[in-house]
Design a protein around this motif. Structure first.
Motif, PDB file in Angstrom:
ATOM      1  N   GLU A  17       0.833  -1.206   0.000  1.00 28.42           N
ATOM      2  CA  GLU A  17       0.000   0.000   0.000  1.00 28.42           C
ATOM      3  C   GLU A  17       0.871   1.262   0.000  1.00 28.42           C
ATOM      4  N   THR A  18       1.876   1.291   0.854  1.00 27.49           N
ATOM      5  CA  THR A  18       2.778   2.441   0.931  1.00 27.49           C
ATOM      6  C   THR A  18       3.543   2.623  -0.374  1.00 27.49           C
ATOM      7  N   ALA A  20       2.763   1.519  -3.366  1.00 29.89           N
ATOM      8  CA  ALA A  20       1.838   1.883  -4.452  1.00 29.89           C
ATOM      9  C   ALA A  20       1.545   3.385  -4.424  1.00 29.89           C
ATOM     10  N   LYS A  21       1.281   3.929  -3.242  1.00 26.10           N
ATOM     11  CA  LYS A  21       0.998   5.366  -3.121  1.00 26.10           C
ATOM     12  C   LYS A  21       2.193   6.199  -3.572  1.00 26.10           C
ATOM     13  N   ARG A  22       3.381   5.799  -3.132  1.00 26.04           N
ATOM     14  CA  ARG A  22       4.577   6.580  -3.457  1.00 26.04           C
ATOM     15  C   ARG A  22       4.908   6.517  -4.949  1.00 26.04           C
ATOM     16  N   THR A  24       2.686   5.920  -7.370  1.00 26.32           N
ATOM     17  CA  THR A  24       1.609   6.634  -8.067  1.00 26.32           C
ATOM     18  C   THR A  24       1.890   8.133  -8.051  1.00 26.32           C
ATOM     19  N   ARG A  25       2.380   8.635  -6.910  1.00 24.99           N
ATOM     20  CA  ARG A  25       2.734  10.052  -6.805  1.00 24.99           C
ATOM     21  C   ARG A  25       3.841  10.431  -7.786  1.00 24.99           C
ATOM     22  N   THR A  32      -1.675  -3.916  -7.907  1.00 22.73           N
ATOM     23  CA  THR A  32      -1.098  -4.671  -6.796  1.00 22.73           C
ATOM     24  C   THR A  32      -1.694  -6.071  -6.731  1.00 22.73           C
TER      25      THR A  32
END
Length: 130
Positions: A17-18, A20-22, A24-25, A32
């Motif tokens: 999750e972490t 993926a967010k980073r 995507t940014r 995932t």
């Protein structure tokens, strides 16, 4: 660089999750999966450029998943993620066609640059947006 589509495969939900967010940014399209079987199903449905694949997962491990990815999606580049105890497995993965490997937890910049390198290799090989 053209849009890069990444599949993260790891059974550690919080880590995925972490990450993926980073990613995507940073402008990447991220899918995932928490296990190898799910990763293969996603690859059958979505075009992906680079797979970030954990070596150690329950069920189908990273090496088996890599073998199946390379068999059915040969142009997809795979970066193995491994803990200190599994470096041998990551090296075996490279012998079976993985692009490279990184130790967990991978530094975000290192991972991002490795993804860019894998994407460049795909583009140079003529495997743009498949």
């Amino acid at each position: 660089m053209s849009e890069c589509r990444v599949l993260l495969v790891d059974d550690e939900d919080a880590y995925v999750e972490t990450l993926a967010k980073r990613l995507t940014r940073r402008g990447l399209t991220v899918y995932t999966a928490d296990r190898g079987e799910k990763a293969l199903a996603i690859l059958d449905e979505h075009p992906v450029d680079v797979v970030i694949l954990d070596v150690k997962m329950p069920g189908m491990d990273g090496i088996e998943t890599l073998t199946r990815i390379k068999k059915s999606h040969a142009s997809v580049e795979v970066i193995m993620l491994t803990g200190h105890a599994n470096v041998d497995a990551a090296i075996r993965g490279m012998e079976q066609g993985a692009f490279d490997y990184l130790m967990k937890p991978a530094e975000m910049d290192d991972l991002f640059y490795k993804i860019q390198d894998a994407q460049k290799k795909r583009l140079l090989a003529g495997h743009g947006a498949d």
